[in-house]
Design a protein around this motif. Structure first.
Motif, PDB file in Angstrom:
ATOM      1  N   MET A  48     -25.008 -20.949 -31.124  1.00  0.00           N
ATOM      2  CA  MET A  48     -24.009 -21.824 -30.506  1.00  0.00           C
ATOM      3  C   MET A  48     -23.167 -21.122 -29.446  1.00  0.00           C
ATOM      4  O   MET A  48     -22.335 -21.745 -28.798  1.00  0.00           O
ATOM      5  N   GLY A  49     -23.378 -19.825 -29.278  1.00  0.00           N
ATOM      6  CA  GLY A  49     -22.619 -19.087 -28.277  1.00  0.00           C
ATOM      7  C   GLY A  49     -21.152 -18.922 -28.635  1.00  0.00           C
ATOM      8  O   GLY A  49     -20.290 -18.850 -27.755  1.00  0.00           O
ATOM      9  N   ILE A  50     -20.863 -18.866 -29.919  1.00  0.00           N
ATOM     10  CA  ILE A  50     -19.485 -18.677 -30.384  1.00  0.00           C
ATOM     11  C   ILE A  50     -19.212 -17.173 -30.380  1.00  0.00           C
ATOM     12  O   ILE A  50     -19.980 -16.387 -30.938  1.00  0.00           O
ATOM     13  N   SER A  51     -18.115 -16.771 -29.753  1.00  0.00           N
ATOM     14  CA  SER A  51     -17.812 -15.342 -29.663  1.00  0.00           C
ATOM     15  C   SER A  51     -17.197 -14.823 -30.961  1.00  0.00           C
ATOM     16  O   SER A  51     -16.558 -15.570 -31.713  1.00  0.00           O
ATOM     17  N   CYS A  52     -17.390 -13.534 -31.183  1.00  0.00           N
ATOM     18  CA  CYS A  52     -16.757 -12.884 -32.336  1.00  0.00           C
ATOM     19  C   CYS A  52     -15.233 -12.950 -32.215  1.00  0.00           C
ATOM     20  O   CYS A  52     -14.533 -13.079 -33.221  1.00  0.00           O
ATOM     21  N   ASP A  53     -14.729 -12.883 -30.981  1.00  0.00           N
ATOM     22  CA  ASP A  53     -13.284 -12.970 -30.768  1.00  0.00           C
ATOM     23  C   ASP A  53     -12.744 -14.328 -31.203  1.00  0.00           C
ATOM     24  O   ASP A  53     -11.661 -14.411 -31.789  1.00  0.00           O
TER      25      ASP A  53
END
Length: 96
Positions: free
Chosen positions: A70-75
């Protein structure tokens, strides 16, 4: 992980995550039952713990695959986690 994410659809990964989360819930309740001893189980405390650790790992792996797909960042996740930890801390502190 890259091969998994590129080979499976988001639908596939979400279903996998849901399945693993369900298995984690089951392992947590089994561990609790064994820990309490009130509702006897043939599973030893060590086996229940091992199953819980395995299911936590499965959820973490499936969640990481979904995060990447989903392209969710770790940040982004860290920010939400931080807010959730703070909210939980306040509830514990206030006895809510």
């Amino acid at each position: 992980m890259d091969k998994i994410v590129s080979s499976l659809t988001l639908d596939d990964l979400l279903i996998q995550l849901a399945e693993e989360a369900s298995e984690l819930a089951q392992a947590a309740t089994k561990y609790y039952r064994v820990m309490r001893g009130a509702n006897p189980s043939p599973v030893s405390m060590q086996d229940a713990r091992d199953a819980l650790v395995e299911e936590i790992a499965d959820v973490n792996v499936a969640a990481e695959a979904v995060r990447r797909k989903m392209g969710i960042s770790c940040d982004e996740i860290a920010e939400v986690e931080g807010a959730k930890i703070e909210r939980w801390r306040r509830r514990v502190e206030n006895g809510i």
